[in-house]
Write a protein that holds these residues in place. Structure first.
Motif, PDB file in Angstrom:
ATOM      1  N   PHE A  41      91.758 107.352  70.578  1.00 35.72           N
ATOM      2  CA  PHE A  41      91.630 105.982  71.080  1.00 35.72           C
ATOM      3  C   PHE A  41      91.047 105.060  70.017  1.00 35.72           C
ATOM      4  CE2 PHE A  41      89.064 102.631  73.049  1.00 35.72           C
ATOM      5  CZ  PHE A  41      90.069 101.937  73.717  1.00 35.72           C
ATOM      6  N   ALA A  42      89.942 105.470  69.402  1.00 37.88           N
ATOM      7  CA  ALA A  42      89.284 104.606  68.423  1.00 37.88           C
ATOM      8  C   ALA A  42      90.200 104.334  67.239  1.00 37.88           C
ATOM      9  CB  ALA A  42      87.978 105.240  67.952  1.00 37.88           C
ATOM     10  N   GLY A  43      90.929 105.371  66.795  1.00 37.51           N
ATOM     11  CA  GLY A  43      91.819 105.205  65.652  1.00 37.51           C
ATOM     12  C   GLY A  43      92.900 104.168  65.919  1.00 37.51           C
ATOM     13  N   VAL A  44      93.527 104.267  67.096  1.00 37.27           N
ATOM     14  CA  VAL A  44      94.606 103.344  67.431  1.00 37.27           C
ATOM     15  C   VAL A  44      94.055 101.934  67.640  1.00 37.27           C
ATOM     16  CG1 VAL A  44      96.367 102.806  69.146  1.00 37.27           C
ATOM     17  CG2 VAL A  44      96.085 105.138  68.345  1.00 37.27           C
ATOM     18  N   TYR A  45      92.903 101.832  68.282  1.00 33.39           N
ATOM     19  CA  TYR A  45      92.268 100.528  68.507  1.00 33.39           C
ATOM     20  C   TYR A  45      91.941  99.861  67.173  1.00 33.39           C
ATOM     21  CZ  TYR A  45      88.949  97.148  70.516  1.00 33.39           C
ATOM     22  OH  TYR A  45      88.286  96.000  70.885  1.00 33.39           O
ATOM     23  N   PHE A  46      91.402 100.671  66.227  1.00 32.79           N
ATOM     24  CA  PHE A  46      91.060 100.168  64.895  1.00 32.79           C
ATOM     25  C   PHE A  46      92.325  99.715  64.156  1.00 32.79           C
ATOM     26  CE2 PHE A  46      89.333 101.173  60.430  1.00 32.79           C
ATOM     27  CZ  PHE A  46      88.658  99.972  60.358  1.00 32.79           C
ATOM     28  N   GLU A  47      93.401 100.504  64.294  1.00 32.54           N
ATOM     29  CA  GLU A  47      94.671 100.148  63.644  1.00 32.54           C
ATOM     30  C   GLU A  47      95.194  98.834  64.201  1.00 32.54           C
ATOM     31  OE1 GLU A  47      99.166 101.995  63.171  1.00 32.54           O
ATOM     32  OE2 GLU A  47      97.542 103.367  63.739  1.00 32.54           O
ATOM     33  N   LYS A  48      95.082  98.675  65.517  1.00 28.95           N
ATOM     34  CA  LYS A  48      95.531  97.455  66.187  1.00 28.95           C
ATOM     35  C   LYS A  48      94.787  96.249  65.609  1.00 28.95           C
ATOM     36  CE  LYS A  48      95.749  95.755  70.965  1.00 28.95           C
ATOM     37  NZ  LYS A  48      97.073  95.531  71.535  1.00 28.95           N
ATOM     38  N   ILE A  49      93.463  96.379  65.488  1.00 29.04           N
ATOM     39  CA  ILE A  49      92.653  95.281  64.934  1.00 29.04           C
ATOM     40  C   ILE A  49      93.040  95.008  63.479  1.00 29.04           C
ATOM     41  CG2 ILE A  49      90.316  94.628  64.227  1.00 29.04           C
ATOM     42  CD1 ILE A  49      89.259  95.968  66.691  1.00 29.04           C
ATOM     43  N   LEU A  50      93.202  96.078  62.697  1.00 21.32           N
ATOM     44  CA  LEU A  50      93.568  95.902  61.279  1.00 21.32           C
ATOM     45  C   LEU A  50      94.899  95.171  61.142  1.00 21.32           C
ATOM     46  CD1 LEU A  50      92.751  99.225  59.375  1.00 21.32           C
ATOM     47  CD2 LEU A  50      91.710  96.997  59.052  1.00 21.32           C
ATOM     48  N   LYS A  51      95.850  95.482  62.048  1.00 25.26           N
ATOM     49  CA  LYS A  51      97.180  94.887  61.907  1.00 25.26           C
ATOM     50  C   LYS A  51      97.220  93.466  62.456  1.00 25.26           C
ATOM     51  CE  LYS A  51      99.722  98.863  60.954  1.00 25.26           C
ATOM     52  NZ  LYS A  51     100.040 100.171  61.520  1.00 25.26           N
ATOM     53  N   GLU A  52      96.294  93.124  63.382  1.00 25.97           N
ATOM     54  CA  GLU A  52      96.334  91.790  63.975  1.00 25.97           C
ATOM     55  C   GLU A  52      95.646  90.749  63.100  1.00 25.97           C
ATOM     56  OE1 GLU A  52      94.650  92.195  67.857  1.00 25.97           O
ATOM     57  OE2 GLU A  52      96.482  93.035  68.713  1.00 25.97           O
ATOM     58  N   THR A  53      94.732  91.190  62.217  1.00 23.43           N
ATOM     59  CA  THR A  53      94.026  90.209  61.398  1.00 23.43           C
ATOM     60  C   THR A  53      94.265  90.488  59.925  1.00 23.43           C
ATOM     61  OG1 THR A  53      92.093  91.615  61.394  1.00 23.43           O
ATOM     62  CG2 THR A  53      92.139  89.893  63.052  1.00 23.43           C
ATOM     63  N   LYS A  54      93.904  89.505  59.114  1.00 19.08           N
ATOM     64  CA  LYS A  54      94.165  89.631  57.681  1.00 19.08           C
ATOM     65  C   LYS A  54      92.920  90.059  56.900  1.00 19.08           C
ATOM     66  CE  LYS A  54      98.504  88.517  57.486  1.00 19.08           C
ATOM     67  NZ  LYS A  54      98.734  89.443  58.616  1.00 19.08           N
ATOM     68  N   GLN A  55      91.900  90.546  57.603  1.00 18.37           N
ATOM     69  CA  GLN A  55      90.683  90.903  56.882  1.00 18.37           C
ATOM     70  C   GLN A  55      90.858  92.181  56.073  1.00 18.37           C
ATOM     71  OE1 GLN A  55      87.792  90.823  60.039  1.00 18.37           O
ATOM     72  NE2 GLN A  55      86.644  89.252  58.985  1.00 18.37           N
ATOM     73  N   SER A  56      90.079  92.317  55.006  1.00 12.27           N
ATOM     74  CA  SER A  56      90.214  93.509  54.168  1.00 12.27           C
ATOM     75  C   SER A  56      89.652  94.727  54.902  1.00 12.27           C
ATOM     76  CB  SER A  56      89.485  93.324  52.845  1.00 12.27           C
ATOM     77  OG  SER A  56      88.134  93.698  52.985  1.00 12.27           O
ATOM     78  N   VAL A  57      90.193  95.886  54.533  1.00 12.46           N
ATOM     79  CA  VAL A  57      89.762  97.145  55.150  1.00 12.46           C
ATOM     80  C   VAL A  57      88.265  97.357  54.930  1.00 12.46           C
ATOM     81  CG1 VAL A  57      90.161  99.631  55.197  1.00 12.46           C
ATOM     82  CG2 VAL A  57      92.035  98.095  54.661  1.00 12.46           C
ATOM     83  N   TRP A  58      87.766  96.928  53.758  1.00 16.01           N
ATOM     84  CA  TRP A  58      86.353  97.164  53.438  1.00 16.01           C
ATOM     85  C   TRP A  58      85.439  96.322  54.330  1.00 16.01           C
ATOM     86  CZ3 TRP A  58      87.606 101.314  51.585  1.00 16.01           C
ATOM     87  CH2 TRP A  58      88.538 101.479  50.565  1.00 16.01           C
ATOM     88  N   ILE A  59      85.850  95.046  54.553  1.00 13.33           N
ATOM     89  CA  ILE A  59      85.067  94.193  55.460  1.00 13.33           C
ATOM     90  C   ILE A  59      85.019  94.828  56.847  1.00 13.33           C
ATOM     91  CG2 ILE A  59      85.056  91.982  56.689  1.00 13.33           C
ATOM     92  CD1 ILE A  59      84.321  91.311  53.986  1.00 13.33           C
ATOM     93  N   ARG A  60      86.187  95.303  57.279  1.00 13.80           N
ATOM     94  CA  ARG A  60      86.251  95.963  58.588  1.00 13.80           C
ATOM     95  C   ARG A  60      85.322  97.182  58.643  1.00 13.80           C
ATOM     96  NH1 ARG A  60      87.284  92.519  62.138  1.00 13.80           N
ATOM     97  NH2 ARG A  60      89.410  91.793  62.394  1.00 13.80           N
ATOM     98  N   ASN A  61      85.276  97.918  57.547  1.00 11.49           N
ATOM     99  CA  ASN A  61      84.413  99.095  57.516  1.00 11.49           C
ATOM    100  C   ASN A  61      82.932  98.731  57.510  1.00 11.49           C
ATOM    101  OD1 ASN A  61      85.503 101.752  57.689  1.00 11.49           O
ATOM    102  ND2 ASN A  61      86.718 101.303  55.879  1.00 11.49           N
ATOM    103  N   ILE A  62      82.598  97.573  56.906  1.00 14.04           N
ATOM    104  CA  ILE A  62      81.198  97.119  56.938  1.00 14.04           C
ATOM    105  C   ILE A  62      80.821  96.808  58.388  1.00 14.04           C
ATOM    106  CG2 ILE A  62      79.588  95.291  56.256  1.00 14.04           C
ATOM    107  CD1 ILE A  62      81.169  95.050  53.631  1.00 14.04           C
ATOM    108  N   GLN A  63      81.739  96.106  59.090  1.00 13.65           N
ATOM    109  CA  GLN A  63      81.462  95.775  60.492  1.00 13.65           C
ATOM    110  C   GLN A  63      81.329  97.047  61.336  1.00 13.65           C
ATOM    111  OE1 GLN A  63      85.014  93.346  60.642  1.00 13.65           O
ATOM    112  NE2 GLN A  63      83.822  91.499  60.972  1.00 13.65           N
TER     113      GLN A  63
END
Length: 298
Positions: A191-213
């Motif tokens: 669940f978490a993996g797919v949810y994270f993928e969904k967020i990554l694909k919907e926004t243009k933020q960098s993967v690293w910023i997402r990982n900081i959050q």
């Protein structure tokens, strides 16, 4: 043109190679560190989860710093704009982050109760849960062969769990507890993996910023876990009780894991990630048998 293609192919295989190494060594060192007989208290796995999150944040901040051409003011601005000024975006990551923290704690429970090889194979059920969540949440379409391979995977996992006569006298720890921990981790991971993928694909933020959050919420949830589960022990022996060189290796490997997976999703894809993990299962099994000697294949 050819050079850049070759470069991206190299990055792809490099990130996959590192993932195989990271997955294999993490499972084996974690298992070894949880079953090692030592003087004094054992390290608290809940504190190890927190330290791994903090290391991950640190590494990501350094990567963002490198992306902003090693300029502190740019780094400051990027972090401020992307994280503080978009509270709703940042809050979205509290969900997968809480689940990941739960999952990381469950993996320690699982490895305290299961040998490395059984754990590795059972944990592959997360490929199935990830597929199911991908189909339901990202409306992905899976082909006949993909469904077929998932069924074969399920069968393999079922066979590994088939109790043999010698297992009636279960080894250290309770196998049932270990299995339940792995199964819950599989669902939460999917669940978490797919949810994270969904967020990554919907926004243009960098993967690293997402990982900081992710890491920010992860450390908060993790600290709550430390106080809820191990508060007593903590006040008695401190945060770093029972830590030794091996514990630090486990923590660093776990922090690396989050980053390597982000890199693999960036340069390769989830299917190749699955292959890398499968390779690591074969490696773990061999090392578990020849070197740790806590697993005898039937």
């Amino acid at each position: 043109e050819e050079k850049s293609q070759e470069m991206s192919t190299n990055l792809k295989y490099l990130s996959l190679g590192i993932l195989v190494f990271q997955t294999t060594s993490l499972v084996l060192t974690m298992r070894y560190s949880r079953t090692l007989k030592e003087e004094g208290p054992r390290y608290l796995s809940s504190t190890a989860v927190v330290i791994a999150e903090l290391l991950k944040i640190l590494a990501c901040v350094l990567l963002v710093y490198k992306d902003s051409k090693c300029n502190l003011r740019t780094l400051n601005r990027v972090l401020h704009d992307e994280i503080l000024n978009k509270p709703m975006e940042t809050l979205k990551l509290a969900i997968p982050s809480g689940i990941y923290t739960l999952q990381n704690n469950l993996l320690y429970v699982a490895l305290s109760n299961l040998d490395a090889a059984t754990y590795q194979v059972t944990y592959q059920l997360k490929i199935l849960t990830t597929a199911l969540f991908s189909v339901s949440m990202l409306s992905k379409k899976l082909g006949v062969y993909q469904w077929l391979s998932l069924v074969i995977l399920m069968t393999g996992v079922a066979f590994v769990q088939w109790p043999s006569d010698s297992q009636a006298t279960a080894a250290a720890g309770s196998q049932f507890v270990g299995l339940v921990a792995v199964l819950v981790a599989c669902f939460s991971s999917g669940f978490a993996g797919v949810y994270f993928e969904k967020i990554l694909k919907e926004t243009k933020q960098s993967v690293w910023i997402r990982n900081i959050q992710l890491g920010f919420f992860g450390s908060i949830f993790g600290l709550m876990g430390v106080y809820i589960y191990d508060g007593e022990q903590l006040s008695k022996n401190g945060f770093f009780q029972g830590y030794n060189k091996l514990t630090w290796v486990v923590v660093v490997l776990q922090a690396l894991g989050g980053l390597v997976i982000a890199a693999v999703i960036k340069y390769a894809d989830n299917i190749l990630k699955g292959f890398a993990t499968s390779l690591s299962i074969i490696l773990s099994t061999l090392i578990s048998y020849f070197w740790l000697q806590d697993f005898v294949p039937t």
